[in-house]
Design a protein around this motif. Sequence first.
Motif, PDB file in Angstrom:
ATOM      1  N   MET A 171     -56.798 -25.306 -35.149  1.00 13.39           N
ATOM      2  CA  MET A 171     -57.527 -24.039 -35.035  1.00 13.39           C
ATOM      3  C   MET A 171     -58.897 -24.150 -35.704  1.00 13.39           C
ATOM      4  O   MET A 171     -59.902 -23.654 -35.180  1.00 13.39           O
ATOM      5  CB  MET A 171     -56.705 -22.918 -35.660  1.00 13.39           C
ATOM      6  CG  MET A 171     -57.302 -21.540 -35.481  1.00 13.39           C
ATOM      7  SD  MET A 171     -56.105 -20.252 -35.830  1.00 13.39           S
ATOM      8  CE  MET A 171     -55.970 -20.372 -37.612  1.00 13.39           C
ATOM      9  N   ALA A 172     -58.947 -24.816 -36.832  1.00 12.99           N
ATOM     10  CA  ALA A 172     -60.217 -25.014 -37.534  1.00 12.99           C
ATOM     11  C   ALA A 172     -61.189 -25.815 -36.667  1.00 12.99           C
ATOM     12  O   ALA A 172     -62.357 -25.453 -36.510  1.00 12.99           O
ATOM     13  CB  ALA A 172     -59.972 -25.737 -38.858  1.00 12.99           C
ATOM     14  N   ARG A 173     -60.709 -26.893 -36.094  1.00 11.56           N
ATOM     15  CA  ARG A 173     -61.587 -27.755 -35.288  1.00 11.56           C
ATOM     16  C   ARG A 173     -62.019 -27.068 -33.997  1.00 11.56           C
ATOM     17  O   ARG A 173     -63.170 -27.206 -33.571  1.00 11.56           O
ATOM     18  CB  ARG A 173     -60.898 -29.090 -34.994  1.00 11.56           C
ATOM     19  CG  ARG A 173     -60.719 -29.952 -36.261  1.00 11.56           C
ATOM     20  CD  ARG A 173     -60.140 -31.314 -35.920  1.00 11.56           C
ATOM     21  NE  ARG A 173     -61.034 -32.076 -35.079  1.00 11.56           N
ATOM     22  CZ  ARG A 173     -61.872 -33.015 -35.528  1.00 11.56           C
ATOM     23  NH1 ARG A 173     -61.914 -33.318 -36.797  1.00 11.56           N
ATOM     24  NH2 ARG A 173     -62.655 -33.652 -34.685  1.00 11.56           N
ATOM     25  N   ALA A 174     -61.108 -26.331 -33.373  1.00 10.86           N
ATOM     26  CA  ALA A 174     -61.460 -25.608 -32.140  1.00 10.86           C
ATOM     27  C   ALA A 174     -62.494 -24.525 -32.449  1.00 10.86           C
ATOM     28  O   ALA A 174     -63.455 -24.331 -31.684  1.00 10.86           O
ATOM     29  CB  ALA A 174     -60.210 -24.997 -31.513  1.00 10.86           C
ATOM     30  N   LEU A 175     -62.336 -23.841 -33.574  1.00  8.00           N
ATOM     31  CA  LEU A 175     -63.296 -22.787 -33.937  1.00  8.00           C
ATOM     32  C   LEU A 175     -64.624 -23.378 -34.387  1.00  8.00           C
ATOM     33  O   LEU A 175     -65.677 -22.778 -34.169  1.00  8.00           O
ATOM     34  CB  LEU A 175     -62.713 -21.890 -35.024  1.00  8.00           C
ATOM     35  CG  LEU A 175     -61.790 -20.799 -34.496  1.00  8.00           C
ATOM     36  CD1 LEU A 175     -61.071 -20.110 -35.647  1.00  8.00           C
ATOM     37  CD2 LEU A 175     -62.560 -19.771 -33.658  1.00  8.00           C
ATOM     38  N   ASP A 176     -64.577 -24.553 -35.002  1.00  8.54           N
ATOM     39  CA  ASP A 176     -65.822 -25.220 -35.369  1.00  8.54           C
ATOM     40  C   ASP A 176     -66.630 -25.496 -34.108  1.00  8.54           C
ATOM     41  O   ASP A 176     -67.838 -25.233 -34.047  1.00  8.54           O
ATOM     42  CB  ASP A 176     -65.499 -26.521 -36.120  1.00  8.54           C
ATOM     43  CG  ASP A 176     -66.749 -27.225 -36.625  1.00  8.54           C
ATOM     44  OD1 ASP A 176     -67.728 -26.531 -36.970  1.00  8.54           O
ATOM     45  OD2 ASP A 176     -66.743 -28.468 -36.672  1.00  8.54           O
ATOM     46  N   GLU A 177     -65.941 -25.982 -33.087  1.00 12.04           N
ATOM     47  CA  GLU A 177     -66.624 -26.272 -31.819  1.00 12.04           C
ATOM     48  C   GLU A 177     -67.143 -24.982 -31.168  1.00 12.04           C
ATOM     49  O   GLU A 177     -68.310 -24.897 -30.766  1.00 12.04           O
ATOM     50  CB  GLU A 177     -65.657 -26.985 -30.854  1.00 12.04           C
ATOM     51  CG  GLU A 177     -66.305 -27.349 -29.528  1.00 12.04           C
ATOM     52  CD  GLU A 177     -65.323 -27.985 -28.533  1.00 12.04           C
ATOM     53  OE1 GLU A 177     -64.148 -28.204 -28.886  1.00 12.04           O
ATOM     54  OE2 GLU A 177     -65.754 -28.250 -27.407  1.00 12.04           O
ATOM     55  N   ALA A 178     -66.284 -23.978 -31.065  1.00 12.86           N
ATOM     56  CA  ALA A 178     -66.650 -22.741 -30.357  1.00 12.86           C
ATOM     57  C   ALA A 178     -67.810 -22.006 -31.029  1.00 12.86           C
ATOM     58  O   ALA A 178     -68.608 -21.345 -30.359  1.00 12.86           O
ATOM     59  CB  ALA A 178     -65.433 -21.820 -30.270  1.00 12.86           C
ATOM     60  N   THR A 179     -67.910 -22.114 -32.353  1.00 12.24           N
ATOM     61  CA  THR A 179     -68.965 -21.387 -33.084  1.00 12.24           C
ATOM     62  C   THR A 179     -70.263 -22.186 -33.192  1.00 12.24           C
ATOM     63  O   THR A 179     -71.272 -21.660 -33.661  1.00 12.24           O
ATOM     64  CB  THR A 179     -68.504 -21.030 -34.521  1.00 12.24           C
ATOM     65  OG1 THR A 179     -68.145 -22.227 -35.226  1.00 12.24           O
ATOM     66  CG2 THR A 179     -67.304 -20.102 -34.506  1.00 12.24           C
ATOM     67  N   THR A 180     -70.223 -23.439 -32.767  1.00  9.42           N
ATOM     68  CA  THR A 180     -71.425 -24.287 -32.874  1.00  9.42           C
ATOM     69  C   THR A 180     -72.550 -23.753 -31.991  1.00  9.42           C
ATOM     70  O   THR A 180     -72.328 -23.355 -30.853  1.00  9.42           O
ATOM     71  CB  THR A 180     -71.071 -25.736 -32.457  1.00  9.42           C
ATOM     72  OG1 THR A 180     -70.180 -26.270 -33.429  1.00  9.42           O
ATOM     73  CG2 THR A 180     -72.312 -26.615 -32.373  1.00  9.42           C
ATOM     74  N   ILE A 181     -73.738 -23.768 -32.553  1.00 12.51           N
ATOM     75  CA  ILE A 181     -74.931 -23.402 -31.780  1.00 12.51           C
ATOM     76  C   ILE A 181     -75.319 -24.613 -30.925  1.00 12.51           C
ATOM     77  O   ILE A 181     -75.542 -25.707 -31.447  1.00 12.51           O
ATOM     78  CB  ILE A 181     -76.110 -23.049 -32.713  1.00 12.51           C
ATOM     79  CG1 ILE A 181     -75.730 -21.907 -33.673  1.00 12.51           C
ATOM     80  CG2 ILE A 181     -77.362 -22.746 -31.904  1.00 12.51           C
ATOM     81  CD1 ILE A 181     -75.783 -20.531 -33.103  1.00 12.51           C
TER      82      ILE A 181
END
Length: 195
Positions: A171-181
């Motif tokens: 979940m952390a890695r998926a959210l890191d990707e999704a929130t990336t500019i």
Amino acid sequence: MERIATIDRKTNETNIQLSLGIDGEGFSELETGVPFLTHMLDLFAKHGQFDLKVDAKGDIEVDDHHTTEDIGICLGQALREALGDKRGIKRYGNAFVPMDEALAQVVVDLSNRPHLELRGEFPSQKVGTFDTELVHEFLWKFALEARMNLHVVVHYGKNTHHIIEAIFKAMARALDEATTIDPRVKGIPSSKGML
Ligand SMILES: [Mn+2]
């Protein structure tokens, strides 16, 4: 604009101060009163490159339910607030994370359409003193308040601690990707024009 939010939430059951920095360094400072949740939030921050501070005082003499649920609420509110209008973000994220024999996958869409799909079983009802049914409670309130579509799939696994840890890391890695500019994304990544 700094993508940071602080939430202060007090009820008769819990009193929580939580701050989340999306563009962080994986730093965490956690007082939850729920040791297993502290462990999960610590690795969530670490593997998402988020900065996370939680100071929660809840009615853990009853059980961990209210505290776990309400930290999920605050984390969701913080994520939503820190993201602002979501200009330039990737919006979608997908990550597989193995933890020894367990494999979890999390797919996320920061869609403004809250949904949790949790496919997986926890072989043990408890990890330490933590009730594993609270994982669903936490994830659902997190998804609801962040207004995101969160799909969690446990492909396999035997050890419940490993399974839950794989979920939080994925979940952390998926959210890191999704929130990336993403510099290629001009404006808000939706054909509707808003998220
Ligand atoms: Mn562990």
